[in-house]
Structure formats: structure tokens, C-alpha cells
Write a protein that holds these residues in place. Structure first.
Motif, short mmCIF file in Angstrom:
data_model
loop_
_atom_site.label_atom_id
_atom_site.label_comp_id
_atom_site.label_asym_id
_atom_site.label_seq_id
_atom_site.Cartn_x
_atom_site.Cartn_y
_atom_site.Cartn_z
N PRO A 267 -6.90 -2.05 -6.50
CA PRO A 267 -6.43 -1.79 -5.15
C PRO A 267 -4.98 -2.20 -4.90
O PRO A 267 -4.35 -1.67 -3.98
CB PRO A 267 -7.38 -2.63 -4.28
N PHE A 268 -4.45 -3.13 -5.70
CA PHE A 268 -3.12 -3.66 -5.40
C PHE A 268 -2.05 -3.27 -6.42
O PHE A 268 -0.89 -3.65 -6.26
CB PHE A 268 -3.17 -5.18 -5.29
N ILE A 269 -2.41 -2.55 -7.47
CA ILE A 269 -1.43 -2.16 -8.50
C ILE A 269 -1.21 -0.65 -8.41
O ILE A 269 -2.15 0.13 -8.57
CB ILE A 269 -1.91 -2.52 -9.92
N GLU A 270 0.02 -0.25 -8.17
CA GLU A 270 0.38 1.16 -8.07
C GLU A 270 1.29 1.54 -9.23
O GLU A 270 2.40 1.00 -9.36
CB GLU A 270 1.10 1.44 -6.74
N VAL A 271 0.81 2.44 -10.10
CA VAL A 271 1.66 2.96 -11.17
C VAL A 271 2.31 4.24 -10.66
O VAL A 271 1.62 5.20 -10.28
CB VAL A 271 0.84 3.23 -12.45
N LEU A 272 3.63 4.25 -10.64
CA LEU A 272 4.37 5.37 -10.07
C LEU A 272 4.37 6.56 -11.02
O LEU A 272 4.13 6.41 -12.22
CB LEU A 272 5.81 4.93 -9.78
N PRO A 273 4.65 7.76 -10.51
CA PRO A 273 4.79 8.92 -11.39
C PRO A 273 5.84 8.66 -12.47
O PRO A 273 6.82 7.95 -12.24
CB PRO A 273 5.23 10.03 -10.44
N PHE A 274 5.63 9.23 -13.63
CA PHE A 274 6.52 9.01 -14.78
C PHE A 274 7.97 9.30 -14.39
O PHE A 274 8.29 10.33 -13.79
CB PHE A 274 6.12 9.90 -15.95
N GLY A 275 8.84 8.37 -14.73
CA GLY A 275 10.27 8.53 -14.46
C GLY A 275 10.73 7.90 -13.17
O GLY A 275 11.95 7.77 -12.94
N CYS A 289 1.79 -4.48 -6.16
CA CYS A 289 2.73 -4.48 -7.27
C CYS A 289 2.95 -3.04 -7.69
O CYS A 289 1.99 -2.29 -7.90
CB CYS A 289 2.18 -5.28 -8.45
N HIS A 290 4.21 -2.60 -7.76
CA HIS A 290 4.54 -1.25 -8.19
C HIS A 290 5.10 -1.29 -9.61
O HIS A 290 5.93 -2.16 -9.93
CB HIS A 290 5.57 -0.62 -7.25
N ILE A 291 4.65 -0.36 -10.43
CA ILE A 291 5.09 -0.31 -11.83
C ILE A 291 5.58 1.09 -12.15
O ILE A 291 4.91 2.09 -11.83
CB ILE A 291 3.95 -0.68 -12.80
N GLU A 329 -16.45 -12.91 -0.76
CA GLU A 329 -15.93 -11.95 0.21
C GLU A 329 -15.35 -10.73 -0.51
O GLU A 329 -15.15 -10.74 -1.73
CB GLU A 329 -14.85 -12.61 1.06
N GLU A 330 -15.06 -9.69 0.26
CA GLU A 330 -14.36 -8.53 -0.31
C GLU A 330 -13.01 -8.99 -0.85
O GLU A 330 -12.27 -9.71 -0.16
CB GLU A 330 -14.16 -7.45 0.75
N GLU A 331 -12.69 -8.57 -2.05
CA GLU A 331 -11.46 -9.02 -2.69
C GLU A 331 -10.21 -8.68 -1.88
O GLU A 331 -9.22 -9.41 -1.89
CB GLU A 331 -11.35 -8.39 -4.08
N THR A 332 -10.27 -7.59 -1.14
CA THR A 332 -9.09 -7.13 -0.39
C THR A 332 -9.00 -7.71 1.01
O THR A 332 -8.02 -7.43 1.73
CB THR A 332 -9.13 -5.60 -0.28
N ALA A 333 -9.96 -8.52 1.43
CA ALA A 333 -10.00 -9.02 2.82
C ALA A 333 -8.72 -9.78 3.17
O ALA A 333 -8.29 -10.67 2.45
CB ALA A 333 -11.21 -9.93 3.02
N GLY A 334 -8.09 -9.40 4.27
CA GLY A 334 -6.88 -10.03 4.73
C GLY A 334 -5.62 -9.65 3.98
O GLY A 334 -4.55 -10.21 4.25
N LEU A 335 -5.73 -8.69 3.07
CA LEU A 335 -4.60 -8.43 2.16
C LEU A 335 -4.11 -6.98 2.15
O LEU A 335 -3.20 -6.66 1.39
CB LEU A 335 -4.99 -8.81 0.72
N MET A 336 -4.67 -6.12 2.97
CA MET A 336 -4.29 -4.71 2.90
C MET A 336 -3.14 -4.36 3.84
O MET A 336 -2.88 -3.19 4.09
CB MET A 336 -5.50 -3.84 3.21
N LEU A 337 -2.44 -5.36 4.34
CA LEU A 337 -1.30 -5.07 5.19
C LEU A 337 -0.23 -4.31 4.41
O LEU A 337 0.01 -4.55 3.23
CB LEU A 337 -0.71 -6.37 5.75
N ALA A 338 0.40 -3.36 5.11
CA ALA A 338 1.42 -2.54 4.46
C ALA A 338 2.71 -3.32 4.27
O ALA A 338 2.99 -4.26 5.03
CB ALA A 338 1.70 -1.29 5.31
N PRO A 339 3.51 -2.98 3.27
CA PRO A 339 4.80 -3.64 3.11
C PRO A 339 5.67 -3.46 4.35
O PRO A 339 5.53 -2.50 5.10
CB PRO A 339 5.40 -2.91 1.89
N CYS A 340 6.59 -4.41 4.54
CA CYS A 340 7.51 -4.36 5.67
C CYS A 340 8.79 -3.64 5.25
O CYS A 340 9.49 -4.09 4.34
CB CYS A 340 7.81 -5.79 6.14
N PHE A 341 9.10 -2.54 5.90
CA PHE A 341 10.28 -1.75 5.54
C PHE A 341 10.95 -1.22 6.79
O PHE A 341 10.26 -0.80 7.71
CB PHE A 341 9.85 -0.58 4.62
#
Length: 342
Positions: A267-275, A289-291, A329-341
Motif C-alpha cells: 500500500p505504501f510503495i509506488e513503482v513509477l512507470p519505466f523512465g 515511498c516512490h521508486i 489493527e489494519e496496517e494502514t490505519a492513520g497512515l493514508m494521508l496524501a502527501p502535502c504539495f
């Protein structure tokens, strides 16, 4: 069920970040906050951005009644944590954010941290807290050792690649940039605005950074042989964020596919499109975490870039993620807040 939570070392950055995250958690209540020099103060006076919350007054650790505590976050300095945790009741679950229980070998701890370990029995039961790779062990643990923020970033980029055997293990270069909050809240001359702004610099050059102990331990364990990465951290004039650029030998497309497969359900690791390359601004204040992976102009080489917020996914968010598992508890509880931008 509401879980009673204590935060030791609540006057530091990671302590404040824990309060910010737990404030919206559906089943956690903060019942105790400790500080040393700021004991007796209200949290609102120490961190005005938290003034909207109803929180306990900061106190000394020995003033806390741990009979009313289900789980304790320990955000204390290295070497202090082990002494404090050793004295806690054995029925209190602990997530330690310091380095005191990260290294399994006491000799390695002494090598990297310059002193003998004072709580070896607890060290034996402590589980390494990189959630995505120790999930089952963390669920059953009483004590979880949070990773270093730099160590977490490098491992997210490299662990699946080492395990899959898609890169040359003797040709790994990790170039990492870390924001100034990673150095903590204590006053230091080199972190003054006039000393730090308008430039950035390498530090711990030549393999002296303490997080190398974690890289050595974890990468060698995965590979079944000694793996040593070449690692240089840099301090950048930013408040939050880590960007790790990793240079490896291997097929870039295969490396990208390996990471996509490894993190597809996370749920917390995002692999971006190649390139595509990640940025710290896109994960700020979040537990994500974005990779990204790109090929190099030199055939057979690839570049893997990982970005996370050092205070959230690199420390306090990771700690809460682990606490959720420890408390059922659910692993994501309290942690799904969107990044601040922005």
C-alpha cells in the motif's frame, strides 16, 4: 478497542510526527508524553502546530504509569533507548525509533556506535522494523527496532533486486541526499541557517556512516554472502525528504519488472512507470515511498531512484505501521494521508 499509547522523547521531530499521525488514528489514544529538558511544558508550547490537540503535559519518564500503557514509542537518542526499554514492564509492547536494536550482532553495534550494548536479552528478541519485509515477525513481536531513514530508503530500492539476483552485487553505488531534519532537533553549529543554506555537502565519506551496518547486515542476509555497497550521504538545505540514487549493473527493464512484481500489493510503495524519476516533493508528509528506474546510456547499467519522507516513512510513519501490526489493527490505519504539495 482503544489502545493506550506513550511516546518517550516527544519533544523531538520524530516524537512530534508520531503525535501528528496518531491524532487521526481510529483506535489509539496518547496517554503519556515524555521529555527531558522540556518536562512540565505543554506540547502546544513546544510544537505550536499541534495546539489544536488535547494532549498530556510533557513529563519525565519515571512519572509515567506504564500499567495504563499498551504500546510505547521510544523516540530517544541512541544508547539511551536500550537503558529505558530494559526497565519497562515486560508486558508493554515497544517500537524503538533509535538505532539501539537494529543490529543483531553486538560486536557490530559496538563497531558502529562506539559502545557496548546494555540490553542484550532484549536485542535477541527485537525484530527489525522494515515492515514490508518483516511483516509476519512484527505481528508477533514485543519489541520492534525501527530502521534508519537512510537505510530504509536504500533497502526499498535494492532488496528485491538482490533477492532476485538481477544486479551485480559487487557493483552497487548508493548516492543519497537527506534533509536536515534527519539530524534531529538539537542545536548544532553546522545546521544553522547561515551554515547550511545555499549549498549541500557530503558527509561520512569513505564508508563511515552508521547506517552501513544495516546495509551490510540486511543485504548480506538476503544474498547469503557478504555484500558491501559504496555509500555516500549528502546533507541538503531542505526540511524533509530523502532521495537515493542507486547505480547498478543489470538489465534496466528486468530491474523495473522485478520491483513492480515485488511491490505490486504494497500500500505504501509506488513503482513509477519505466523512465520516470521520483521527487521528495511528491511524498512530503506521507508514508509513501516512490521508486523509479531508468536505463543508462552505458549498456548493462541502470539507475534506481527512491524518494521518501525521512520523518514519516523513514521513521515515525514506519513506527506507526509496525505498531498497527503489533496491536492487530489494519496496517494502514492513520497512515493514508496524501502527501502535502506544493
Amino acid at each position: 478497542m482503544t489502545h493506550k499509547i506513550a511516546i518517550l522523547g516527544a519533544s523531538g521531530y520524530t516524537g512530534a510526527e508520531l503525535v501528528r499521525l496518531i491524532a487521526t488514528h481510529p483506535s489509539m489514544e496518547i496517554v503519556a508524553l515524555s521529555a527531558d529538558r522540556k518536562a512540565g511544558m505543554e506540547m502546544a508550547a513546544v510544537f505550536p502546530h499541534l495546539r489544536h490537540l488535547s494532549l498530556p503535559t510533557l513529563c519525565k519518564i519515571d512519572e509515567i504509569d506504564f500499567a495504563d500503557v499498551d504500546l510505547c514509542f521510544c523516540a530517544l537518542p541512541h544508547a539511551t533507548s536500550q537503558k529505558v526499554i530494559k526497565a519497562l514492564p515486560s508486558d508493554v509492547k515497544v517500537v524503538d525509533l533509535s538505532a539501539d536494536f537494529r543490529l543483531r550482532d553486538p560486536e557490530e553495534y559496538a563497531k558502529w556506535y562506539g559502545g557496548q550494548h546494555d540490553a542484550l536479552e532484549i536485542q535477541k528478541e527485537a525484530v527489525y522494523g522494515l515492515t514490508e519485509f518483516y511483516r509476519d515477525e512484527i505481528k508477533a513481536a514485543r519489541v520492534v527496532a525501527g530502521t534508519g531513514c537512510n537505510a530504509a530508503t536504500g533497502q526499498f530500492a535494492l532488496r528485491p533486486l538482490i533477492e532476485a539476483g538481477v544486479i551485480d552485487l559487487d557493483q552497487i553505488i548508493l548516492d543519497l541526499k537527506c534533509a536536515v531534519s534527519g539530524a534531529g532537533r538539537s542545536l548544532k553549529e553546522n545546521l544553522l541557517h547561515a551554515e547550511l543554506s545555499e549549498g549541500y555537502h557530503a558527509y561520512a565519506v569513505g564508508g563511515t556512516h552508521r547506517h552501513l551496518g544495516e546495509f551490510d547486515q540486511e543485504f548480506s542476509k538476503i544474498a547469503g554472502r557478504e555484500v558491501k555497497v559504496q555509500f555516500t550521504p549528502h546533507l541538503v538545505p531542505a526540511n524533509r525528504g530523502i532521495l537515493a540514487t542507486v547505480y547498478v549493473q543489470g538489465d534496466a527493464a528486468e530491474i523495473h519488472a522485478t520491483l513492480v512484481a515485488a511491490y505490486g500489493e504494497e500500500p505504501f510503495i509506488e513503482v513509477l512507470p519505466f523512465g520516470e524519476a521520483p521527487s521528495t516533493r511528491h511524498v512530503r508528509g506521507s508514508n509513501f515511498c516512490h521508486i523509479g528506474v531508468s536505463g543508462d546510456r552505458i549498456e548493462g547499467r541502470a539507475i534506481v531512484i527512491a524518494a521518501l519522507d525521512n520523518l514519516t516513512k523513514g521513521s515515525s510513519g514506519q513506527a506507526l505501521q509496525n505498531a498497527n501490526l503489533m496491536l492487530g489493527e489494519e496496517e494502514t490505519a492513520g497512515l493514508m494521508l496524501a502527501p502535502c504539495f506544493p
